[in-house]
Motif scaffolding. Structure first.
Motif, PDB file in Angstrom:
ATOM      1  N   SER A  30      -3.822   7.620  -3.805  1.00 22.45           N
ATOM      2  CA  SER A  30      -4.974   7.620  -4.454  1.00 22.45           C
ATOM      3  C   SER A  30      -5.843   8.749  -4.441  1.00 22.45           C
ATOM      4  O   SER A  30      -6.336   9.318  -5.270  1.00 22.45           O
ATOM      5  N   LYS A  31      -5.591   9.336  -3.146  1.00 22.49           N
ATOM      6  CA  LYS A  31      -6.407  10.764  -2.736  1.00 22.49           C
ATOM      7  C   LYS A  31      -5.684  11.635  -3.568  1.00 22.49           C
ATOM      8  O   LYS A  31      -6.694  12.558  -4.053  1.00 22.49           O
ATOM      9  N   GLN A  32      -4.422  11.940  -3.717  1.00 22.13           N
ATOM     10  CA  GLN A  32      -3.663  13.008  -4.387  1.00 22.13           C
ATOM     11  C   GLN A  32      -3.849  12.777  -6.005  1.00 22.13           C
ATOM     12  O   GLN A  32      -3.731  13.929  -6.621  1.00 22.13           O
ATOM     13  N   THR A  33      -3.927  11.926  -6.533  1.00 19.31           N
ATOM     14  CA  THR A  33      -3.891  11.657  -7.925  1.00 19.31           C
ATOM     15  C   THR A  33      -5.102  11.410  -8.565  1.00 19.31           C
ATOM     16  O   THR A  33      -5.350  11.304  -9.749  1.00 19.31           O
ATOM     17  N   GLY A  34      -6.033  10.619  -7.687  1.00 18.21           N
ATOM     18  CA  GLY A  34      -7.315  10.125  -8.312  1.00 18.21           C
ATOM     19  C   GLY A  34      -7.389   8.728  -8.860  1.00 18.21           C
ATOM     20  O   GLY A  34      -8.456   8.012  -9.396  1.00 18.21           O
ATOM     21  N   ILE A  35      -6.304   8.155  -8.582  1.00 17.62           N
ATOM     22  CA  ILE A  35      -5.936   6.695  -9.004  1.00 17.62           C
ATOM     23  C   ILE A  35      -6.564   5.803  -8.117  1.00 17.62           C
ATOM     24  O   ILE A  35      -6.182   6.007  -6.728  1.00 17.62           O
ATOM     25  N   GLY A  36      -7.670   4.976  -8.276  1.00 15.46           N
ATOM     26  CA  GLY A  36      -8.093   4.094  -7.286  1.00 15.46           C
ATOM     27  C   GLY A  36      -7.108   3.229  -6.609  1.00 15.46           C
ATOM     28  O   GLY A  36      -6.332   2.874  -7.218  1.00 15.46           O
ATOM     29  N   GLN A  37      -7.342   2.901  -5.460  1.00 17.65           N
ATOM     30  CA  GLN A  37      -6.809   1.894  -4.837  1.00 17.65           C
ATOM     31  C   GLN A  37      -6.603   0.336  -5.482  1.00 17.65           C
ATOM     32  O   GLN A  37      -5.619  -0.034  -5.315  1.00 17.65           O
ATOM     33  N   GLY A  38      -7.945   0.195  -5.919  1.00 11.81           N
ATOM     34  CA  GLY A  38      -8.111  -1.008  -6.642  1.00 11.81           C
ATOM     35  C   GLY A  38      -6.959  -1.118  -8.012  1.00 11.81           C
ATOM     36  O   GLY A  38      -6.370  -2.131  -8.115  1.00 11.81           O
ATOM     37  N   THR A  39      -6.588  -0.045  -8.461  1.00 18.53           N
ATOM     38  CA  THR A  39      -5.961  -0.065  -9.618  1.00 18.53           C
ATOM     39  C   THR A  39      -4.484   0.030  -9.132  1.00 18.53           C
ATOM     40  O   THR A  39      -3.828  -0.871  -9.737  1.00 18.53           O
ATOM     41  N   LEU A  40      -4.341   0.577  -8.039  1.00 21.40           N
ATOM     42  CA  LEU A  40      -2.743   0.414  -7.529  1.00 21.40           C
ATOM     43  C   LEU A  40      -2.618  -0.960  -7.152  1.00 21.40           C
ATOM     44  O   LEU A  40      -1.471  -1.531  -7.468  1.00 21.40           O
ATOM     45  N   SER A  41      -3.406  -1.588  -6.666  1.00 19.10           N
ATOM     46  CA  SER A  41      -3.325  -3.076  -6.138  1.00 19.10           C
ATOM     47  C   SER A  41      -3.169  -4.120  -7.465  1.00 19.10           C
ATOM     48  O   SER A  41      -2.557  -4.676  -7.383  1.00 19.10           O
TER      49      SER A  41
END
Length: 75
Positions: A30-41
């Motif tokens: 999330s930190k390195q790509t800017g993809i939210g942790q919620g999105t990954l979840s």
């Protein structure tokens, strides 16, 4: 079920394996790509599917091709 038809469970498993092999956690991705942790979840639970631009960011972070990330080519 679109998730099963498109192999989204397999895609998440490939992502998770690559992430773990590199010693990353979702918060690192999330930190390195800017993809939210919620999105990954949401990807993990099948609530949503990853967009191509996000997959490109992950492939770049992991140092793999899109084919490898999608499970099309051997790792």
């Amino acid at each position: 079920n679109l998730r099963k038809e498109r192999g989204m469970e397999g895609l998440y498993n490939i992502y998770a394996t690559m992430r773990d092999e590199r010693g990353f956690r979702d918060c690192d991705v999330s930190k390195q790509t800017g993809i939210g942790q919620g999105t990954l979840s949401h990807w993990k639970s099948g609530e949503s599917t990853p967009k191509v631009d996000k997959l490109i960011l992950i492939a770049q972070m992991f140092g793999v091709t899109m084919d490898e990330l999608l499970g099309i080519a051997k790792q």
